[in-house]
Motif scaffolding. Structure first.
Motif, short mmCIF file in Angstrom:
data_model
loop_
_atom_site.label_atom_id
_atom_site.label_comp_id
_atom_site.label_asym_id
_atom_site.label_seq_id
_atom_site.Cartn_x
_atom_site.Cartn_y
_atom_site.Cartn_z
N GLN A 1 3.44 -4.53 3.52
CA GLN A 1 4.33 -3.52 3.24
C GLN A 1 3.83 -2.14 2.82
OE1 GLN A 1 7.68 -4.32 3.48
NE2 GLN A 1 6.94 -6.39 4.41
N TYR A 2 4.61 -1.48 3.20
CA TYR A 2 4.33 0.31 2.91
C TYR A 2 5.35 0.48 1.75
CZ TYR A 2 4.98 5.40 3.09
OH TYR A 2 4.86 6.66 2.77
N LEU A 3 4.88 1.29 0.72
CA LEU A 3 5.62 1.55 -0.14
C LEU A 3 5.79 2.92 -0.31
CD1 LEU A 3 4.07 -0.35 -3.27
CD2 LEU A 3 6.28 -0.87 -2.13
N TYR A 30 0.91 -1.17 0.03
CA TYR A 30 0.03 -0.02 -0.17
C TYR A 30 0.87 1.10 0.10
CZ TYR A 30 1.03 0.80 5.18
OH TYR A 30 1.77 1.01 6.12
N SER A 31 0.16 2.31 -0.27
CA SER A 31 0.94 3.58 -0.51
C SER A 31 0.09 4.63 -0.38
CB SER A 31 1.61 3.55 -1.63
OG SER A 31 0.88 4.18 -2.90
N ASP A 32 0.66 6.00 -0.27
CA ASP A 32 -0.28 7.16 -0.51
C ASP A 32 -0.79 7.31 -2.01
OD1 ASP A 32 -1.33 9.40 0.66
OD2 ASP A 32 0.47 10.18 1.39
N ALA A 33 -1.74 8.12 -2.09
CA ALA A 33 -2.19 8.61 -3.27
C ALA A 33 -2.26 10.07 -3.57
CB ALA A 33 -3.85 7.96 -3.53
N MET A 34 -2.16 10.52 -4.89
CA MET A 34 -2.26 11.92 -5.22
C MET A 34 -3.61 12.33 -5.74
SD MET A 34 -0.46 14.80 -5.48
CE MET A 34 1.24 14.49 -5.48
N PHE A 35 -3.99 13.42 -4.75
CA PHE A 35 -5.48 13.93 -5.37
C PHE A 35 -5.15 14.86 -6.67
CE2 PHE A 35 -7.94 13.69 -0.89
CZ PHE A 35 -8.12 12.41 -1.08
N VAL A 36 -6.04 14.77 -7.45
CA VAL A 36 -5.98 15.58 -8.69
C VAL A 36 -7.32 15.91 -9.10
CG1 VAL A 36 -4.00 14.33 -9.61
CG2 VAL A 36 -6.26 13.54 -10.21
N VAL A 45 -6.42 3.67 3.83
CA VAL A 45 -5.67 3.80 2.47
C VAL A 45 -6.66 3.98 1.57
CG1 VAL A 45 -3.99 2.43 1.22
CG2 VAL A 45 -4.06 2.26 3.78
N CYS A 46 -6.33 4.65 0.45
CA CYS A 46 -6.98 4.96 -0.60
C CYS A 46 -7.22 3.48 -1.44
CB CYS A 46 -6.29 5.90 -1.52
SG CYS A 46 -7.25 6.41 -3.29
N HIS A 47 -8.21 3.12 -2.16
CA HIS A 47 -8.50 1.79 -2.60
C HIS A 47 -7.66 1.67 -3.49
CE1 HIS A 47 -10.86 -1.39 -4.36
NE2 HIS A 47 -10.94 -1.69 -3.39
N GLN A 48 -7.36 2.75 -4.55
CA GLN A 48 -6.53 2.50 -5.77
C GLN A 48 -5.02 2.44 -5.39
OE1 GLN A 48 -8.98 4.43 -5.32
NE2 GLN A 48 -10.34 4.63 -6.98
N ALA A 49 -4.55 2.59 -3.88
CA ALA A 49 -3.29 2.49 -3.53
C ALA A 49 -3.08 1.30 -2.68
CB ALA A 49 -2.84 3.83 -2.93
N PHE A 50 -3.95 0.39 -2.84
CA PHE A 50 -3.99 -0.82 -2.03
C PHE A 50 -3.74 -1.98 -2.75
CE2 PHE A 50 -5.94 -4.08 0.74
CZ PHE A 50 -5.51 -3.84 2.04
#
Length: 256
Positions: free
Chosen positions: A195-197, A118-124, A157-162
């Motif tokens: 694991q965190y990315l 998983y990671s963070d996500a950029m809001f656009v 966690v944003c679903h698209q970053a999981f």
């Protein structure tokens, strides 16, 4: 067997689909073995130009399925059942892979064999301009040692970053707009290694089903959290959620 299956759900998505497909196309061009990635597009029998646009990118889409469904999460269940990859990544119409090398780097990480990444996500915004990282521009701070208990205050966690192994992934609830929270919690309960990315995985287009149906989504969230944490803790945590959101909005403005 592909290492990764990317699944895009669409329904009358002609306005947003091209940006998603372009990001996948650029990312696939950066990997050495295209066969390591399977790409499924699951459509809810669109009546606009969604399928025509998808057909234009036929060289990168492994399979297109278009038929009536019972909504977003029913379509996600369909995509999950059809996936042959070891890992699942849901990237819906309008969302984008973060940058050209993201997929290349992700595949290297997946070879480590963890159950979840998983990671963070950029809001656009719709014009592509960046709002900022979700962990900064929302009230959802992102822990680097994630467990299911971190979801006591909502979607962590944003679903698209999981990204989860298919072998640990449950089916989605089909009658709850917060089914993605339930899915992530259940994945984490089944995970032995998460694991965190440290680089974002996606660009998340602000809006979506849970925003356009905000009240129903909040009721769904309460149902999901009560299921996992119990009634009294969920009531108390929702007081914390609303207070946290109020303070954040006063300091930073509305973010959804």
């Amino acid at each position: 067997m592909p290492l990764l299956t990317i699944i895009t759900i669409t329904f009358n998505a002609e306005r947003y689909l091209r940006r998603t497909l372009e990001s996948v196309k650029k990312a696939l061009a950066e990997i050495e073995n295209p066969d390591s990635v399977e790409y499924l597009l699951i459509d809810g029998n669109s009546t606009d130009q969604t399928l025509a646009i998808a057909t234009m990118y036929g060289e990168l889409i492994t399979r297109i399925v278009s038929e009536p469904d019972k909504g977003l999460y029913d379509a996600m269940n369909k995509g999950q059942s059809l996936a042959s990859g070891r890992y699942l990544w849901f990237l819906n119409a309008g969302d984008e892979i973060f940058e050209r090398r993201t997929l290349h780097n992700l595949l290297k990480a997946l070879n480590g064999g963890a159950d979840i990444y998983y990671s963070d996500a950029m809001f656009v915004r719709e014009d592509g301009s960046e709002v900022g990282l979700r962990s900064v521009f929302s009230a959802h701070l992102l822990p680097q040692n994630l467990t299911w208990k971190d979801f006591s205050l909502g979607m962590k966690v944003c679903h698209q970053a999981f990204i989860a192994k298919k072998s640990i992934a449950p089916t989605y609830l089909t009658d709850n707009l917060s089914a993605d929270i339930d899915w992530e919690i259940n994945c984490l309960k089944n995970s032995n290694n998460t694991q965190y990315l440290n680089r974002p995985l996606c660009r998340y287009l602000l809006g979506g089903l849970s925003v356009t149906n905000h009240r129903k989504s909040l009721m769904g969230r309460f149902t999901v959290l009560r299921k996992h944490f119990g009634l009294l803790p969920t009531l108390l945590n929702h007081i914390r959620i609303f207070w946290r959101g109020f303070i954040f909005a006063r300091r930073n403005g509305k973010y959804w």
